[in-house]
Structure formats: structure tokens, C-alpha cells
Design a protein around this motif. Sequence first.
Motif, mmCIF file in Angstrom:
data_model
loop_
_atom_site.group_PDB
_atom_site.id
_atom_site.type_symbol
_atom_site.label_atom_id
_atom_site.label_comp_id
_atom_site.label_asym_id
_atom_site.label_seq_id
_atom_site.Cartn_x
_atom_site.Cartn_y
_atom_site.Cartn_z
ATOM 1 N N LEU A 108 11.814 -15.953 10.544
ATOM 2 C CA LEU A 108 11.136 -16.652 9.455
ATOM 3 C C LEU A 108 10.419 -17.919 9.920
ATOM 4 O O LEU A 108 10.803 -18.539 10.907
ATOM 5 C CB LEU A 108 12.148 -17.071 8.379
ATOM 6 C CG LEU A 108 13.050 -16.006 7.760
ATOM 7 C CD1 LEU A 108 13.840 -16.620 6.622
ATOM 8 C CD2 LEU A 108 12.248 -14.824 7.266
ATOM 9 N N SER A 109 9.415 -18.312 9.129
ATOM 10 C CA SER A 109 8.757 -19.605 9.352
ATOM 11 C C SER A 109 9.656 -20.718 8.795
ATOM 12 O O SER A 109 10.627 -20.449 8.083
ATOM 13 C CB SER A 109 7.416 -19.637 8.625
ATOM 14 O OG SER A 109 7.637 -19.665 7.217
ATOM 15 N N GLY A 110 9.301 -21.961 9.097
ATOM 16 C CA GLY A 110 10.087 -23.100 8.614
ATOM 17 C C GLY A 110 10.196 -23.137 7.089
ATOM 18 O O GLY A 110 11.278 -23.327 6.536
ATOM 19 N N GLY A 111 9.063 -22.957 6.423
ATOM 20 C CA GLY A 111 9.069 -22.992 4.962
ATOM 21 C C GLY A 111 9.933 -21.887 4.371
ATOM 22 O O GLY A 111 10.675 -22.091 3.407
ATOM 23 N N GLN A 112 9.850 -20.692 4.994
ATOM 24 C CA GLN A 112 10.671 -19.569 4.521
ATOM 25 C C GLN A 112 12.149 -19.862 4.744
ATOM 26 O O GLN A 112 12.985 -19.567 3.896
ATOM 27 C CB GLN A 112 10.276 -18.287 5.243
ATOM 28 C CG GLN A 112 8.910 -17.774 4.810
ATOM 29 C CD GLN A 112 8.383 -16.661 5.708
ATOM 30 O OE1 GLN A 112 8.804 -16.530 6.870
ATOM 31 N NE2 GLN A 112 7.470 -15.875 5.182
ATOM 32 N N ASP B 234 5.130 -28.782 7.718
ATOM 33 C CA ASP B 234 3.793 -29.374 7.608
ATOM 34 C C ASP B 234 3.577 -29.881 6.176
ATOM 35 O O ASP B 234 4.339 -29.539 5.275
ATOM 36 C CB ASP B 234 2.730 -28.336 8.011
ATOM 37 C CG ASP B 234 2.695 -27.163 7.043
ATOM 38 O OD1 ASP B 234 2.317 -27.365 5.856
ATOM 39 O OD2 ASP B 234 3.069 -26.049 7.450
ATOM 40 N N PRO B 235 2.530 -30.721 5.965
ATOM 41 C CA PRO B 235 2.365 -31.365 4.651
ATOM 42 C C PRO B 235 2.275 -30.392 3.467
ATOM 43 O O PRO B 235 2.889 -30.625 2.428
ATOM 44 C CB PRO B 235 1.064 -32.157 4.812
ATOM 45 C CG PRO B 235 0.955 -32.415 6.277
ATOM 46 C CD PRO B 235 1.579 -31.226 6.960
ATOM 47 N N ARG C 121 5.072 -30.024 0.381
ATOM 48 C CA ARG C 121 4.836 -30.153 -1.065
ATOM 49 C C ARG C 121 5.388 -28.954 -1.811
ATOM 50 O O ARG C 121 6.006 -29.095 -2.865
ATOM 51 C CB ARG C 121 3.337 -30.325 -1.353
ATOM 52 C CG ARG C 121 2.784 -31.676 -0.948
ATOM 53 C CD ARG C 121 1.405 -31.930 -1.531
ATOM 54 N NE ARG C 121 0.381 -31.016 -0.994
ATOM 55 C CZ ARG C 121 -0.263 -31.217 0.168
ATOM 56 N NH1 ARG C 121 -0.012 -32.291 0.890
ATOM 57 N NH2 ARG C 121 -1.159 -30.356 0.588
ATOM 58 N N GLN C 122 5.188 -27.758 -1.253
ATOM 59 C CA GLN C 122 5.706 -26.552 -1.914
ATOM 60 C C GLN C 122 7.220 -26.597 -2.024
ATOM 61 O O GLN C 122 7.791 -26.237 -3.056
ATOM 62 C CB GLN C 122 5.281 -25.296 -1.141
ATOM 63 C CG GLN C 122 3.793 -25.030 -1.187
ATOM 64 C CD GLN C 122 3.367 -23.943 -0.197
ATOM 65 O OE1 GLN C 122 4.094 -23.602 0.732
ATOM 66 N NE2 GLN C 122 2.179 -23.391 -0.414
ATOM 67 N N LEU D 62 5.390 -38.306 -0.830
ATOM 68 C CA LEU D 62 5.877 -37.002 -1.280
ATOM 69 C C LEU D 62 6.908 -37.187 -2.407
ATOM 70 O O LEU D 62 6.887 -36.478 -3.409
ATOM 71 C CB LEU D 62 6.499 -36.270 -0.087
ATOM 72 C CG LEU D 62 6.858 -34.805 -0.259
ATOM 73 C CD1 LEU D 62 5.639 -33.975 -0.641
ATOM 74 C CD2 LEU D 62 7.479 -34.269 1.023
ATOM 75 N N ALA D 63 7.766 -38.168 -2.255
ATOM 76 C CA ALA D 63 8.742 -38.460 -3.312
ATOM 77 C C ALA D 63 8.007 -38.827 -4.601
ATOM 78 O O ALA D 63 8.353 -38.356 -5.690
ATOM 79 C CB ALA D 63 9.655 -39.601 -2.878
#
Length: 237
Positions: free
Chosen positions: A146-150, A177-178, A182-183, A208-209
Motif C-alpha cells: 500500500l501507499s502511505g495514504g492507504q 504529502d500535502p 488533507r484527505q 492543516l489543523a
Amino acid sequence: MLQLNKLTKQYATGDLALKAVELEIPKGQVVALIGPSGAGKSTLIRCINRLVEPTSGSVDLNGKELTKLGSGALRTARRRMGMIFQEYALVERLTVMENVLSGRLGYVGFWRSFLRRYPQSDIDEAFRLLERVGLDHMADKRADELSGGQRQRVGIARALIQDPELLLVDEPTASLDPKTSRQIMRLICELCAERGLAAIINIHDVALAQMFVQRVVGLRLGEVVYDGPPNQLTPDT
Ligand code: ADP
Ligand code: ADP
């Protein structure tokens, strides 16, 4: 629902990481904990689940004083605290589904998950959570594909299958990544809103917060130096 009373941590090295911190978080509220490196953010989160033992003060969650629990009761209480980590803490050789199911064992039991057979109701719940985080099509993939986001989506589903009373989130986007950051922040905050779940999100990215939470607590040298809406933060808070 979560109450920190004069929470203090002094490490054996002498570092005073938390100085009598007072903080109250009502049910359903998401709080971003910000502050420079060394401010005490990780220590604060770890004192709540007692991965770090506070030196003095107390932590109260829904009327239970966590700081007083013996090891058995602490293990039970930790099962209701969902943890989400910067580096995801997945078991690489297990599948996405197995990683989510491992949340059922609570924080201490990740590595044992594959030894255990889960009831169909757990598997159904894990699948629903994977659908919610957008990974149902990857249930049988191994975590290391998996990717980082996944990976972080798996981490989120694993925390939620614990049916937590509280989410403790330590720098969830620091390795992303940015856009993915956010997601992930949006997903965590949406899920808390859907479930009326309180969360503390330790995050160094102030912008982001500000995008996603209504309350920001600023920590500096172990003390709360700001507590309020994100739009009144000044650059030096
Ligand atoms: P943050 O998460 O905001 O970067 P930390 O909670 O990691 O802050 O650190 C707060 C302070 O406590 C720092 O001065 C750090 O050096 C110290 N500290 C953190 N963990 C330990 C530890 N295990 N032993 C000794 N000092 C520590
Ligand atoms: P972060 O800033 O993301 O909280 P750090 O890189 O400061 O993380 O800390 C990584 C690990 O090292 C943590 O387990 C923390 O408790 C520990 N640590 C941090 N500062 C110290 C210190 N001064 N002495 C010993 N351990 C520390």
C-alpha cells in the motif's frame, strides 16, 4: 468526558515534559494539539493511555480515573482508546483485512492477530469500515503493497473497529504529502463527527489543523499556551 487534572510528567533524565496541564474535552469534540518539537505533545498523548506513566496528576475518561487502573483494567480501558500513528504501525506481512481485525485485540495484541479466528460479525464490520475509508477493494492486499495514504486509512479503520471512546492520534500526516494529508485529516474529522467521537490529534502542521478542527490547544515547554478557535491563533503561539 476526558479530563486532565494537573497532569505532570518529569522523565528520569530530568526533562519536565508536562507541567500541571489542565484540559477538558467533551464528548464528540476534536482537538488539535499543536506546538513546536519538544513541547510535550507526544508525552501528553502517551500519558493518557499510559504508554508513559505520568509523574503526578490524573486522567479521567468517562468517570474512570485511568491513572489509577491496575494492569488488567488498563488493558481493558486501552481497548476503548483508538490509536492512530505517524508511521501507521501496520503488520506488513498481514493483509489489509487482517490488520483491521487486529484492532479487535486492542493496542497490545497486534502481532498475535493472525493466530486468532474472528467471528463473521467482526469480519463484516471490518469490511464496512474498509468501505467507509475507501479501501474495500484492497481487503486482501498485503499491507506492504500500500501507499502511505492507504496505510493510514487502514490505521484509521483498525482504530475504529475497537469501538473507541476516544481517538488518540499522533502526527497522522507527518509522513504524507500535502494533498494526502488533507484527505486523511478530513477523513478522521468526518468519522469523529459521524460517530460523536472525541479525538486529540497531535499535529505540527498548524495550517492543516486550522482547516479541519474547531478547537486548537497550543502546547509549549509542557504548558498550555493557547486554547481556542483556530482563527485566533497568532503566528507565535
Ligand atoms: P513533542 O511531541 O511536542 O515533540 P515530546 O513529548 O516528544 O514533545 O517531548 C517533550 C520533552 O520531553 C522534550 O524535552 C523531550 O526531550 C522530552 N522527552 C520525551 N520523551 C522522553 C523520554 N523517553 N525520556 C526523556 N525525555 C523525554
Ligand atoms: P516526536 O518529536 O515526533 O514526538 P521524537 O523524535 O522527539 O518524536 O522522539 C522519538 C522517541 O524518542 C519517542 O519515543 C520519545 O519518547 C523519545 N525521546 C524523545 N526525546 C527524548 C529524550 N530527550 N531522551 C530520551 N528519549 C527521548
